[in-house]
Design a protein around this motif. Structure first.
Motif, PDB file in Angstrom:
ATOM      1  N   ARG A  88       0.930  -0.974  -0.017  1.00  0.00           N
ATOM      2  CA  ARG A  88      -0.032  -0.020   0.016  1.00  0.00           C
ATOM      3  C   ARG A  88       0.650   1.213   0.075  1.00  0.00           C
ATOM      4  O   ARG A  88       0.319   2.393  -0.159  1.00  0.00           O
ATOM      5  CB  ARG A  88      -0.905   0.073   1.188  1.00  0.00           C
ATOM      6  CG  ARG A  88      -1.819  -1.147   1.203  1.00  0.00           C
ATOM      7  CD  ARG A  88      -3.093  -1.113   0.431  1.00  0.00           C
ATOM      8  NE  ARG A  88      -3.849  -2.167   0.585  1.00  0.00           N
ATOM      9  CZ  ARG A  88      -4.866  -2.221   1.650  1.00  0.00           C
ATOM     10  NH1 ARG A  88      -5.098  -1.347   2.427  1.00  0.00           N
ATOM     11  NH2 ARG A  88      -5.667  -3.424   1.667  1.00  0.00           N
ATOM     12  N   GLY A 143       1.779  -3.694  -5.118  1.00  0.00           N
ATOM     13  CA  GLY A 143       0.207  -3.724  -4.612  1.00  0.00           C
ATOM     14  C   GLY A 143      -0.406  -4.661  -5.466  1.00  0.00           C
ATOM     15  O   GLY A 143      -1.749  -4.738  -5.208  1.00  0.00           O
ATOM     16  N   PRO A 184      -4.201  -1.440  -8.449  1.00  0.00           N
ATOM     17  CA  PRO A 184      -3.921  -2.800  -8.401  1.00  0.00           C
ATOM     18  C   PRO A 184      -4.282  -3.650  -9.216  1.00  0.00           C
ATOM     19  O   PRO A 184      -3.974  -4.992  -9.027  1.00  0.00           O
ATOM     20  CB  PRO A 184      -4.332  -2.840  -6.750  1.00  0.00           C
ATOM     21  CG  PRO A 184      -5.285  -1.737  -6.748  1.00  0.00           C
ATOM     22  CD  PRO A 184      -5.142  -0.673  -7.543  1.00  0.00           C
TER      23      PRO A 184
END
Length: 303
Positions: A114, A133, A182
């Protein structure tokens, strides 16, 4: 006084808008519940060692000039000059003060997946968390298990040399809102090509160098892997899509062999930063190199 009353709703709207912006761009760490009950194991460390090689972590985090086993101390210090300032790879050794040895599994997963540091701060995307991610929490924990087997080093991390306004960490939250994606870049793949996608788009973070960027430093996903200026400021990074003049005519077997040996079909050899990458990909199982090659032959061709 009545003429100023219109300022009250305007101020309220501005405050609400500012609050919404802060909420949208706030750090989003991994919760402790996502790693509850986890503990390192030899099996997890073995999986993490493969990820460590796939990510070529040592090429960035080894101390400049370190050789052999000393590279695994991961003391950091390598400089990455960019148009936004110079970033320095941090110490990620197991030293509890200078490194990350005192971090919890959730803190490591938050940083890795993150871009959120141990103090809850946004991490600059010079660290390729935008690619990482796309991976799972279990992957981050496997890598953490392997890092726990490596030595500690007390060398303090060098601070980044980043001027205003890029020194404002909160602004990275806005960058994440714009560019952190992501989900898969190339969707609809299966089998060996999908296995390669997970490696290239995730831990391999190939797009961090091989994809051009816009003025804010965000990747141009319409030109995925099409090459561009070297992030380190010297030369350029080649196009590695099927339209590439460099590897577009290579077979999947040629690409896999290059990742193992560093030799092109014309018997030229890898140089620059790619030589360090090859040093790590040569350690991988053959099926990983073959999967990467299959993915690179399947991505959209970009002139």
């Amino acid at each position: 006084m009545a003429s100023w009353r219109w300022l009250i709703p305007v101020a309220a709207l501005a405050a609400a808008g500012g609050g919404a912006a802060l909420w949208l761009t706030a750090p989003d760490p991994i919760g402790a519940d996502a790693v509850a009950g986890w503990s390192p194991s030899p099996e997890a460390a073995a999986r993490g060692e493969r990820l460590f090689a796939l990510g070529s972590c040592v090429s960035c985090h080894a101390a400049p000039g370190a050789e052999g086993e000393a590279r695994l101390a991961l003391a950091g210090g390598r400089a990455f000059p960019t148009e936004f300032g110079t970033f320095h790879a941090p110490n990620i050794s197991q030293d509890p003060q200078a490194g990350i040895g005192g971090w919890t599994p959730a803190q490591f997963a938050s940083a890795f997946l993150r871009g959120v540091g141990a103090e809850g701060e946004h991490l600059y995307p010079a660290f390729p968390w935008p690619s990482y991610g796309r991976m799972e929490v279990a992957d981050a924990l496997d890598l953490w298990a392997y890092l726990k087997t490596l030595p500690a080093d007390p060398t303090p991390s060098k601070p980044h040399d980043v001027g205003f306004p890029f020194s404002i960490r909160a602004a990275v939250g806005g960058w994440k809102l714009l560019y952190f994606k992501p989900e898969p870049v190339v969707a609809g793949l299966s089998g060996q090509e999908e296995a390669g996608r997970r490696l290239v788009e995730g831990i391999g973070h190939c797009g961090e160098c091989h994809t051009p960027r816009d003025p804010l430093g965000g990747p141009d996903y319409t030109r995925w892997l099409a090459g561009g200026p070297n992030p380190d400021g010297e030369g350029s990074i080649p196009n590695i899509t099927p339209a590439s003049s460099e590897i577009g005519g290579w077979s999947a077997a040629d690409i896999a062999y290059y990742l193992e040996s560093g030799f092109t079909p014309d018997y030229d050899s890898a140089g620059g930063g790619m030589a360090a990458v090859i040093e790590e990909t040569s350690k991988l199982p053959a099926e990983d190199r073959e999967a990467i090659a299959a993915y690179l032959k399947a991505v959209p061709a970009v002139e």
